[in-house]
Motif scaffolding. Structure first.
Motif, PDB file in Angstrom:
ATOM      1  N   ARG A 143       0.237   2.197 -31.181  1.00 42.24           N
ATOM      2  CA  ARG A 143       0.906   0.985 -31.658  1.00 42.24           C
ATOM      3  C   ARG A 143       2.297   1.272 -32.216  1.00 42.24           C
ATOM      4  NH1 ARG A 143      -4.251  -0.533 -34.796  1.00 42.24           N
ATOM      5  NH2 ARG A 143      -5.443  -1.780 -33.300  1.00 42.24           N
ATOM      6  N   ALA A 144       2.381   2.230 -33.121  1.00 42.36           N
ATOM      7  CA  ALA A 144       3.673   2.524 -33.753  1.00 42.36           C
ATOM      8  C   ALA A 144       4.683   3.013 -32.724  1.00 42.36           C
ATOM      9  CB  ALA A 144       3.493   3.565 -34.859  1.00 42.36           C
ATOM     10  N   ASP A 145       4.238   3.823 -31.770  1.00 45.81           N
ATOM     11  CA  ASP A 145       5.128   4.304 -30.708  1.00 45.81           C
ATOM     12  C   ASP A 145       5.656   3.132 -29.888  1.00 45.81           C
ATOM     13  OD1 ASP A 145       4.613   6.931 -31.459  1.00 45.81           O
ATOM     14  OD2 ASP A 145       3.032   7.193 -29.973  1.00 45.81           O
ATOM     15  N   TYR A 146       4.766   2.196 -29.588  1.00 45.36           N
ATOM     16  CA  TYR A 146       5.155   1.055 -28.766  1.00 45.36           C
ATOM     17  C   TYR A 146       6.158   0.166 -29.493  1.00 45.36           C
ATOM     18  CZ  TYR A 146       4.735  -2.999 -25.690  1.00 45.36           C
ATOM     19  OH  TYR A 146       5.002  -4.041 -24.840  1.00 45.36           O
ATOM     20  N   ILE A 147       5.908  -0.106 -30.743  1.00 43.09           N
ATOM     21  CA  ILE A 147       6.825  -0.934 -31.521  1.00 43.09           C
ATOM     22  C   ILE A 147       8.198  -0.265 -31.615  1.00 43.09           C
ATOM     23  CG2 ILE A 147       7.276  -1.846 -33.840  1.00 43.09           C
ATOM     24  CD1 ILE A 147       4.165  -2.203 -34.036  1.00 43.09           C
ATOM     25  N   ALA A 148       8.208   1.052 -31.811  1.00 46.86           N
ATOM     26  CA  ALA A 148       9.475   1.786 -31.864  1.00 46.86           C
ATOM     27  C   ALA A 148      10.185   1.742 -30.515  1.00 46.86           C
ATOM     28  CB  ALA A 148       9.224   3.228 -32.288  1.00 46.86           C
ATOM     29  N   LEU A 149       9.416   1.838 -29.424  1.00 49.15           N
ATOM     30  CA  LEU A 149      10.003   1.775 -28.076  1.00 49.15           C
ATOM     31  C   LEU A 149      10.681   0.426 -27.856  1.00 49.15           C
ATOM     32  CD1 LEU A 149       8.305   2.894 -24.780  1.00 49.15           C
ATOM     33  CD2 LEU A 149       9.194   0.572 -24.972  1.00 49.15           C
ATOM     34  N   VAL A 150       9.994  -0.651 -28.208  1.00 50.38           N
ATOM     35  CA  VAL A 150      10.553  -1.992 -28.025  1.00 50.38           C
ATOM     36  C   VAL A 150      11.804  -2.173 -28.883  1.00 50.38           C
ATOM     37  CG1 VAL A 150      10.128  -4.454 -28.362  1.00 50.38           C
ATOM     38  CG2 VAL A 150       8.333  -3.002 -27.388  1.00 50.38           C
ATOM     39  N   ALA A 151      11.718  -1.781 -30.139  1.00 53.70           N
ATOM     40  CA  ALA A 151      12.877  -1.918 -31.020  1.00 53.70           C
ATOM     41  C   ALA A 151      14.056  -1.092 -30.524  1.00 53.70           C
ATOM     42  CB  ALA A 151      12.498  -1.503 -32.442  1.00 53.70           C
ATOM     43  N   GLY A 152      13.777   0.119 -30.047  1.00 51.33           N
ATOM     44  CA  GLY A 152      14.840   0.981 -29.560  1.00 51.33           C
ATOM     45  C   GLY A 152      15.508   0.468 -28.306  1.00 51.33           C
ATOM     46  N   ALA A 153      14.763  -0.290 -27.482  1.00 54.07           N
ATOM     47  CA  ALA A 153      15.316  -0.807 -26.230  1.00 54.07           C
ATOM     48  C   ALA A 153      16.273  -1.968 -26.449  1.00 54.07           C
ATOM     49  CB  ALA A 153      14.182  -1.245 -25.308  1.00 54.07           C
ATOM     50  N   LEU A 154      16.127  -2.671 -27.574  1.00 53.15           N
ATOM     51  CA  LEU A 154      16.895  -3.885 -27.805  1.00 53.15           C
ATOM     52  C   LEU A 154      18.248  -3.618 -28.465  1.00 53.15           C
ATOM     53  CD1 LEU A 154      14.077  -6.251 -29.036  1.00 53.15           C
ATOM     54  CD2 LEU A 154      15.546  -6.662 -27.054  1.00 53.15           C
ATOM     55  N   LYS A 155      19.216  -4.421 -28.071  1.00 53.82           N
ATOM     56  CA  LYS A 155      20.501  -4.432 -28.761  1.00 53.82           C
ATOM     57  C   LYS A 155      20.319  -5.040 -30.159  1.00 53.82           C
ATOM     58  CE  LYS A 155      22.952  -5.429 -24.409  1.00 53.82           C
ATOM     59  NZ  LYS A 155      23.768  -6.432 -23.684  1.00 53.82           N
ATOM     60  N   ARG A 196       1.936  -9.832 -37.923  1.00 55.68           N
ATOM     61  CA  ARG A 196       3.127  -9.834 -38.774  1.00 55.68           C
ATOM     62  C   ARG A 196       3.265  -8.504 -39.518  1.00 55.68           C
ATOM     63  NH1 ARG A 196       5.696 -14.661 -39.722  1.00 55.68           N
ATOM     64  NH2 ARG A 196       4.727 -16.541 -38.836  1.00 55.68           N
ATOM     65  N   GLU A 197       2.152  -7.968 -39.973  1.00 53.82           N
ATOM     66  CA  GLU A 197       2.180  -6.691 -40.678  1.00 53.82           C
ATOM     67  C   GLU A 197       2.715  -5.577 -39.777  1.00 53.82           C
ATOM     68  OE1 GLU A 197      -0.981  -3.581 -42.836  1.00 53.82           O
ATOM     69  OE2 GLU A 197      -1.707  -5.285 -41.676  1.00 53.82           O
ATOM     70  N   LEU A 198       2.255  -5.554 -38.540  1.00 51.80           N
ATOM     71  CA  LEU A 198       2.638  -4.479 -37.628  1.00 51.80           C
ATOM     72  C   LEU A 198       4.105  -4.574 -37.196  1.00 51.80           C
ATOM     73  CD1 LEU A 198      -0.560  -4.421 -35.379  1.00 51.80           C
ATOM     74  CD2 LEU A 198       0.248  -2.532 -36.820  1.00 51.80           C
ATOM     75  N   TRP A 199       4.593  -5.779 -36.934  1.00 54.22           N
ATOM     76  CA  TRP A 199       5.900  -5.939 -36.304  1.00 54.22           C
ATOM     77  C   TRP A 199       7.045  -6.219 -37.286  1.00 54.22           C
ATOM     78  CZ3 TRP A 199       7.009  -4.938 -31.273  1.00 54.22           C
ATOM     79  CH2 TRP A 199       5.928  -4.771 -30.407  1.00 54.22           C
ATOM     80  N   SER A 200       6.734  -6.634 -38.500  1.00 54.61           N
ATOM     81  CA  SER A 200       7.808  -7.063 -39.405  1.00 54.61           C
ATOM     82  C   SER A 200       8.645  -5.905 -39.942  1.00 54.61           C
ATOM     83  CB  SER A 200       7.222  -7.864 -40.574  1.00 54.61           C
ATOM     84  OG  SER A 200       6.318  -7.077 -41.328  1.00 54.61           O
ATOM     85  N   GLY A 201       8.164  -4.678 -39.805  1.00 49.00           N
ATOM     86  CA  GLY A 201       8.978  -3.555 -40.252  1.00 49.00           C
ATOM     87  C   GLY A 201      10.204  -3.334 -39.392  1.00 49.00           C
ATOM     88  N   ALA A 202      10.106  -3.634 -38.105  1.00 50.30           N
ATOM     89  CA  ALA A 202      11.220  -3.419 -37.176  1.00 50.30           C
ATOM     90  C   ALA A 202      11.907  -4.710 -36.762  1.00 50.30           C
ATOM     91  CB  ALA A 202      10.710  -2.692 -35.928  1.00 50.30           C
ATOM     92  N   PHE A 203      11.282  -5.862 -37.046  1.00 49.15           N
ATOM     93  CA  PHE A 203      11.786  -7.144 -36.563  1.00 49.15           C
ATOM     94  C   PHE A 203      11.720  -8.208 -37.648  1.00 49.15           C
ATOM     95  CE2 PHE A 203      10.508  -4.926 -32.742  1.00 49.15           C
ATOM     96  CZ  PHE A 203      11.474  -5.274 -31.823  1.00 49.15           C
ATOM     97  N   THR A 204      12.566  -9.216 -37.491  1.00 47.32           N
ATOM     98  CA  THR A 204      12.423 -10.450 -38.242  1.00 47.32           C
ATOM     99  C   THR A 204      11.577 -11.393 -37.406  1.00 47.32           C
ATOM    100  OG1 THR A 204      14.577 -10.210 -39.306  1.00 47.32           O
ATOM    101  CG2 THR A 204      13.634 -12.413 -39.235  1.00 47.32           C
ATOM    102  N   ILE A 205      10.417 -11.764 -37.911  1.00 43.73           N
ATOM    103  CA  ILE A 205       9.515 -12.634 -37.171  1.00 43.73           C
ATOM    104  C   ILE A 205      10.008 -14.073 -37.294  1.00 43.73           C
ATOM    105  CG2 ILE A 205       7.137 -13.355 -36.814  1.00 43.73           C
ATOM    106  CD1 ILE A 205       7.578 -10.335 -36.474  1.00 43.73           C
ATOM    107  N   VAL A 206      10.390 -14.647 -36.175  1.00 41.73           N
ATOM    108  CA  VAL A 206      10.881 -16.024 -36.169  1.00 41.73           C
ATOM    109  C   VAL A 206       9.712 -17.001 -36.159  1.00 41.73           C
ATOM    110  CG1 VAL A 206      12.234 -17.714 -34.855  1.00 41.73           C
ATOM    111  CG2 VAL A 206      13.021 -15.339 -35.033  1.00 41.73           C
ATOM    112  N   GLY A 207       8.659 -16.670 -35.437  1.00 48.35           N
ATOM    113  CA  GLY A 207       7.517 -17.563 -35.397  1.00 48.35           C
ATOM    114  C   GLY A 207       6.334 -16.965 -34.663  1.00 48.35           C
TER     115      GLY A 207
END
Length: 233
Positions: A143-155, A196-207
């Motif tokens: 999970r953490a690897d995947y979230i980091a991969l997604v965050a790293g891919a984005l501008k 929200r717990e998993l993704w909010s560290g790397a992202f702002t959750i819009v909805g």
């Protein structure tokens, strides 16, 4: 749960990946081998949330990466909507089908067959990463690897759009049971709070909202056992 209490603690990523990889190779290719199966997302319709975000201007055309692209339905929709699209899927049969569908639709999409962890993704190069059912097939140790991969891919300021199983849509297995049984049981369900717990560290959750049910054969795909999430880097 503390780190040292994780059911995968003390084991290497390669060792843990090996618990699932062989089964995934066979399972996914068999899953996509018969294109006439009555699988709801085997149709050509894009996810209802993705279509809404594009049509209301929330997501403007740019460079997009579709992770777990399946038969290409979302990637093709994005390409036809003006996005420059790449798709990645684990299944060779899925990628073959997606390429065929893109040709038939006159959509320019670059599809790659691979694990998302085996592809070299240029950092900060995408305006949108879209995931329709890839995350809920991630083993817990990834999970953490995947979230980091997604965050790293984005501008900076880039968007993440995602659908994943709600608790009633998933297998019901706990993290501990995933490793005891060496299976995800068809995918893991998440509560809104856990997402929200998993993704909010790397992202702002819009909805985060429940996916809207859509009629079979309609203009969009939608099943109420899924979440939709929109987030921004």
């Amino acid at each position: 749960m503390k780190v040292d209490q994780h059911p995968w603690a003390g084991r290497s990523t390669a060792e843990l990946d090996a618990l699932f990889t062989g089964r995934q190779n066979e399972w996914w290719d068999e899953f996509y081998a018969n294109r006439t199966r009555p699988v709801p997302f085997f149709g050509p319709q894009p996810d209802e949330n993705l279509a809404a975000w594009v049509r209301d201007g929330t997501l403007a055309p740019g460079k997009a990466l579709d992770l777990g692209s399946g038969n290409g339905r979302n990637a093709i929709f994005l390409a036809k909507s003006g996005f420059d699209v790449e798709g990645i899927d684990y299944s060779a049969n899925a990628v073959e089908w997606a390429k065929q569908r893109a040709r038939e639709a006159g959509a320019n999409v670059r599809f790659t067959q691979a694990s998302v962890f085996d592809v070299s993704i240029p950092p900060a190069s995408y305006d949108l990463v879209y995931d329709s059912g890839c995350f809920h097939h991630m083993p817990p140790h990834r999970r953490a690897d995947y979230i980091a991969l997604v965050a790293g891919a984005l501008k900076p300021g880039g968007w993440l759009g995602m659908t994943c199983f709600r608790p009633e849509g998933g297998s019901g297995l706990s993290d501990e049971e995933v490793y005891e049984r060496e299976t995800l049981g068809g995918g893991l369900g998440y509560t809104e709070a856990r997402l929200r717990e998993l993704w909010s560290g790397a992202f702002t959750i819009v909805g985060v909202r429940q996916m809207q049910e859509a009629p079979q054969g309609g203009g969009v795909f939608g099943k109420s056992f899924l979440w939709t999430m929109l987030a921004r880097k």
